[in-house]
Design a protein around this motif. Structure first.
Motif, mmCIF file in Angstrom:
data_model
loop_
_atom_site.group_PDB
_atom_site.id
_atom_site.type_symbol
_atom_site.label_atom_id
_atom_site.label_comp_id
_atom_site.label_asym_id
_atom_site.label_seq_id
_atom_site.Cartn_x
_atom_site.Cartn_y
_atom_site.Cartn_z
ATOM 1 N N ARG A 236 -44.126 -13.793 31.342
ATOM 2 C CA ARG A 236 -43.836 -12.413 30.926
ATOM 3 C C ARG A 236 -43.382 -12.345 29.467
ATOM 4 N N ARG A 237 -44.024 -13.142 28.594
ATOM 5 C CA ARG A 237 -43.686 -13.167 27.173
ATOM 6 C C ARG A 237 -44.874 -12.645 26.362
ATOM 7 N N LEU A 238 -45.147 -11.344 26.500
ATOM 8 C CA LEU A 238 -46.286 -10.745 25.811
ATOM 9 C C LEU A 238 -46.160 -10.843 24.297
ATOM 10 N N ASP A 239 -44.928 -10.787 23.793
ATOM 11 C CA ASP A 239 -44.712 -10.875 22.348
ATOM 12 C C ASP A 239 -45.204 -12.215 21.813
ATOM 13 N N ARG A 240 -44.902 -13.294 22.538
ATOM 14 C CA ARG A 240 -45.355 -14.624 22.114
ATOM 15 C C ARG A 240 -46.871 -14.736 22.234
ATOM 16 N N ALA A 241 -47.441 -14.129 23.267
ATOM 17 C CA ALA A 241 -48.895 -14.175 23.425
ATOM 18 C C ALA A 241 -49.582 -13.558 22.209
ATOM 19 N N ARG A 242 -49.081 -12.401 21.755
ATOM 20 C CA ARG A 242 -49.681 -11.742 20.589
ATOM 21 C C ARG A 242 -49.512 -12.585 19.325
ATOM 22 N N GLN A 243 -48.355 -13.245 19.175
ATOM 23 C CA GLN A 243 -48.151 -14.116 18.010
ATOM 24 C C GLN A 243 -49.179 -15.243 17.990
ATOM 25 N N GLY A 244 -49.398 -15.842 19.137
ATOM 26 C CA GLY A 244 -50.371 -16.928 19.226
ATOM 27 C C GLY A 244 -51.779 -16.474 18.912
ATOM 28 N N ILE A 245 -52.135 -15.266 19.339
ATOM 29 C CA ILE A 245 -53.464 -14.726 19.055
ATOM 30 C C ILE A 245 -53.654 -14.536 17.553
ATOM 31 N N ARG A 246 -52.639 -14.002 16.875
ATOM 32 C CA ARG A 246 -52.741 -13.806 15.416
ATOM 33 C C ARG A 246 -52.934 -15.134 14.695
ATOM 34 N N VAL A 247 -52.173 -16.141 15.082
ATOM 35 C CA VAL A 247 -52.305 -17.460 14.464
ATOM 36 C C VAL A 247 -53.730 -17.994 14.640
ATOM 37 N N THR A 248 -54.267 -17.843 15.833
ATOM 38 C CA THR A 248 -55.596 -18.364 16.135
ATOM 39 C C THR A 248 -56.680 -17.653 15.334
ATOM 40 N N VAL A 249 -56.617 -16.339 15.264
ATOM 41 C CA VAL A 249 -57.639 -15.568 14.551
ATOM 42 C C VAL A 249 -57.634 -15.910 13.063
ATOM 43 N N VAL A 250 -56.475 -15.924 12.448
ATOM 44 C CA VAL A 250 -56.397 -16.221 11.012
ATOM 45 C C VAL A 250 -56.909 -17.629 10.721
ATOM 46 N N SER A 251 -56.478 -18.595 11.495
ATOM 47 C CA SER A 251 -56.913 -19.983 11.286
ATOM 48 C C SER A 251 -58.417 -20.127 11.457
ATOM 49 N N SER A 252 -58.978 -19.447 12.448
ATOM 50 C CA SER A 252 -60.414 -19.543 12.724
ATOM 51 C C SER A 252 -61.241 -18.942 11.588
ATOM 52 N N VAL A 253 -60.778 -17.827 11.035
ATOM 53 C CA VAL A 253 -61.503 -17.187 9.939
ATOM 54 C C VAL A 253 -61.491 -18.073 8.692
ATOM 55 N N VAL A 254 -60.352 -18.639 8.362
ATOM 56 C CA VAL A 254 -60.253 -19.506 7.188
ATOM 57 C C VAL A 254 -61.204 -20.692 7.327
ATOM 58 N N TRP A 255 -61.209 -21.310 8.479
ATOM 59 C CA TRP A 255 -62.088 -22.467 8.698
ATOM 60 C C TRP A 255 -63.565 -22.064 8.598
ATOM 61 N N SER A 256 -63.922 -20.938 9.166
ATOM 62 C CA SER A 256 -65.310 -20.486 9.161
ATOM 63 C C SER A 256 -65.811 -20.246 7.737
ATOM 64 N N LEU A 257 -64.976 -19.680 6.906
ATOM 65 C CA LEU A 257 -65.368 -19.447 5.510
ATOM 66 C C LEU A 257 -65.582 -20.769 4.774
ATOM 67 N N LEU A 258 -64.742 -21.758 5.048
ATOM 68 C CA LEU A 258 -64.914 -23.076 4.427
ATOM 69 C C LEU A 258 -66.231 -23.720 4.859
ATOM 70 N N MET A 259 -66.560 -23.613 6.141
ATOM 71 C CA MET A 259 -67.805 -24.205 6.638
ATOM 72 C C MET A 259 -69.035 -23.517 6.056
ATOM 73 N N ALA A 260 -68.962 -22.201 5.899
ATOM 74 C CA ALA A 260 -70.084 -21.500 5.279
ATOM 75 C C ALA A 260 -70.296 -21.976 3.845
ATOM 76 N N ALA A 261 -69.202 -22.194 3.132
ATOM 77 C CA ALA A 261 -69.296 -22.663 1.746
ATOM 78 C C ALA A 261 -69.869 -24.075 1.668
ATOM 79 N N LEU A 262 -69.744 -24.850 2.725
ATOM 80 C CA LEU A 262 -70.265 -26.219 2.739
ATOM 81 C C LEU A 262 -71.712 -26.291 3.227
ATOM 82 N N LEU A 263 -72.001 -25.638 4.347
ATOM 83 C CA LEU A 263 -73.289 -25.834 5.014
ATOM 84 C C LEU A 263 -74.443 -25.059 4.385
ATOM 85 N N ILE A 264 -74.148 -23.966 3.708
ATOM 86 C CA ILE A 264 -75.254 -23.228 3.079
ATOM 87 C C ILE A 264 -75.877 -24.036 1.935
#
Length: 456
Positions: free
Chosen positions: A310-338
């Motif tokens: 029943r810790r919805l606040d922590r769940a939302r924090q974890g989601i934000r961390v995951t989304v930001v980290s995933s976007v940063v990594w994806s941009l780096l991979m695009a810069a490499l693989l293209i």
């Protein structure tokens, strides 16, 4: 509390970012090993057997994924249910869930295996496989489908441990499979000269050994969740909860694999060199996506445990961390693989047509990588909260109903060099739907499974 009970991780306390990263790192290492031995398969057949064999092995991956998807859905549902009960501190229900999952597996694994083997020829016919690759594709798929039980069993073990916050033990199982698979590839193909048959046998043996080793290790190290495949303890209510989450996930993965096979059918019409190039590009794409996949799997368990507590606040924090980290990594991979795509594809084949085809795939999809990462992360997070129907519908609309027609339209209208933009078009729809649904907050309505279980 970071960890307890020999590696089981309680993610309801402490830094969300730390928990997600520490959980994701072993998943990333394990996924890298898995992709490594898949790429070794491709490298061995591409260098020592030929482009037709390389195309045949690549054709097999989406077919095998489709057959194992329903059981992967069972494992995914088990991860969420176990995570929520573990987060709520109800270890007796964790025990019941483990027994129920394996009882379902033991009664259905053999029929599914027989069905998979029986469907190999019809599927190859529907895929319009090039004549030069047909025999190798049939042999590879028949052997691997006959040994599906090892792949399914490994995924169930991983799902159980994932719900308990343990990803490091799963890495151990994958390391065993990867090393054994690579060794058998080199022996059976280079020394014995078995070609595609040797690659298939190496896959089956390594997966089965990893599953059985996992059973032995879990039962020895974690007696509190000891796996008893033939105990026949089956909780109907609990199985309904597991399948309520896992079945939509399994259907989603099966349909996405089916959509990939329909796309593959179009790819195969451009010849074996084009198919081989796509398969290499796809392998590089999968390798680049591993960190996003690992973070997304981590956030499923993280959200599950915190919703259970029943810790919805922590769940939302974890989601934000995951989304930001995933976007940063994806941009780096695009810069490499293209820019470096042709050089990387060239490591697997020196045929110019294969290199060009692989580079085209990467050049078309990488600009859309970040939006797919957001879609993937949000859908996995919402599944951890017990919301499984929306991610399935999102995938059906974006990855099948839009992506497949878009690929065919672009291929027929503009040619093979533009067809993969259809994948990006599908990802844009999926991202839009995921973001809107997450922001609506409807994914939070399920609450804790532990509370619902008590009311029942």
């Amino acid at each position: 509390m970071a960890t307890s009970n020999g590696g089981l991780r309680n993610m309801t306390e402490g830094s969300p970012a730390r928990h997600i990263v520490l959980f994701a790192l072993p998943l990333l290492a394990g996924s890298f090993l898995q992709q490594l031995y898949n790429m070794v398969d491709s490298w061995v057949v591409g260098q020592y057997v030929g482009d037709a064999a390389l195309a045949a092995v690549g054709i097999g991956f989406p077919v095998i994924f489709m057959f194992t998807s329903l059981f992967m859905g069972l494992a995914n549902g088990g991860t969420v249910v176990i995570a929520q009960f573990y987060g709520a501190g109800e270890l007796d229900r964790v025990r019941d869930a483990v027994d129920t999952i394996y009882t379902a597996f033991t009664f259905s694994a053999v029929p599914v295996t027989l069905l998979a083997v029986g469907l190999v020829k019809p599927i190859l016919f529907l895929l319009r496989v090039d004549d030069a690759a047909y025999d190798d594709a049939w042999l590879y798929l028949t052997v691997v489908c006959a040994g599906l039980i090892g792949t399914i069993g490994y995924n169930l073990n991983a799902g159980i441990l994932g719900g308990l916050g343990n990803s490091s033990t799963t890495l151990r199982f994958l390391a065993v499979a990867a090393l054994l698979n690579i060794a058998l590839d080199l022996i059976l193909v280079l020394v014995c000269g078995w070609g595609v048959f040797g690659v298939a046998i190496a896959t089956v043996v390594s997966q089965a050994f990893s599953w059985l080793y996992g059973l032995w290790y879990i039962n020895r190290r974690y007696p509190q969740i000891a796996i008893r495949p033939f105990c026949r303890r089956f909780d109907r209510s609990l199985f309904g909860q597991i399948m309520g989450i896992g079945l939509p996930a399994g259907i989603q993965m099966s349909l996405v694999a089916l959509g990939a096979m329909v796309v593959m059918s179009k790819i195969n019409t451009f010849g074996k060199e084009f198919t081989a190039g796509y398969n290499v590009g796809y392998r590089l794409d999968q390798l680049a996506f591993l960190p996003v996949q690992s973070l997304s799997n981590a956030v499923t368990a993280f959200v599950g445990q915190n919703i259970g507590a029943r810790r919805l606040d922590r769940a939302r924090q974890g989601i934000r961390v995951t989304v930001v980290s995933s976007v940063v990594w994806s941009l780096l991979m695009a810069a490499l693989l293209i820019p470096f795509g042709p050089n990387l594809v060239g490591l697997f084949s020196d045929t110019p047509a294969v290199i060009d085809a692989g580079a085209v795939y990467l050049r078309c999809i990488m600009p859309f990588y970040a939006i797919f990462a957001v879609m993937f992360s949000l859908n996995n997070a919402m599944r951890g909260a017990g919301e499984s129907m929306f991610p399935m519908l999102d995938a059906i609309f974006s990855l099948i109903l839009l992506r497949v027609p878009a690929v065919y339209f672009l291929a027929n209208r503009f040619g093979s060099d533009y067809m993969y933009y259809g994948i990006g078009i599908g990802w844009m729809l999926g991202f839009t739907l995921s973001a809107l649904y997450y922001l609506s907050g409807r994914w939070k309505r399920h609450g804790s499974l532990a509370d619902r279980d008590r009311r029942a």
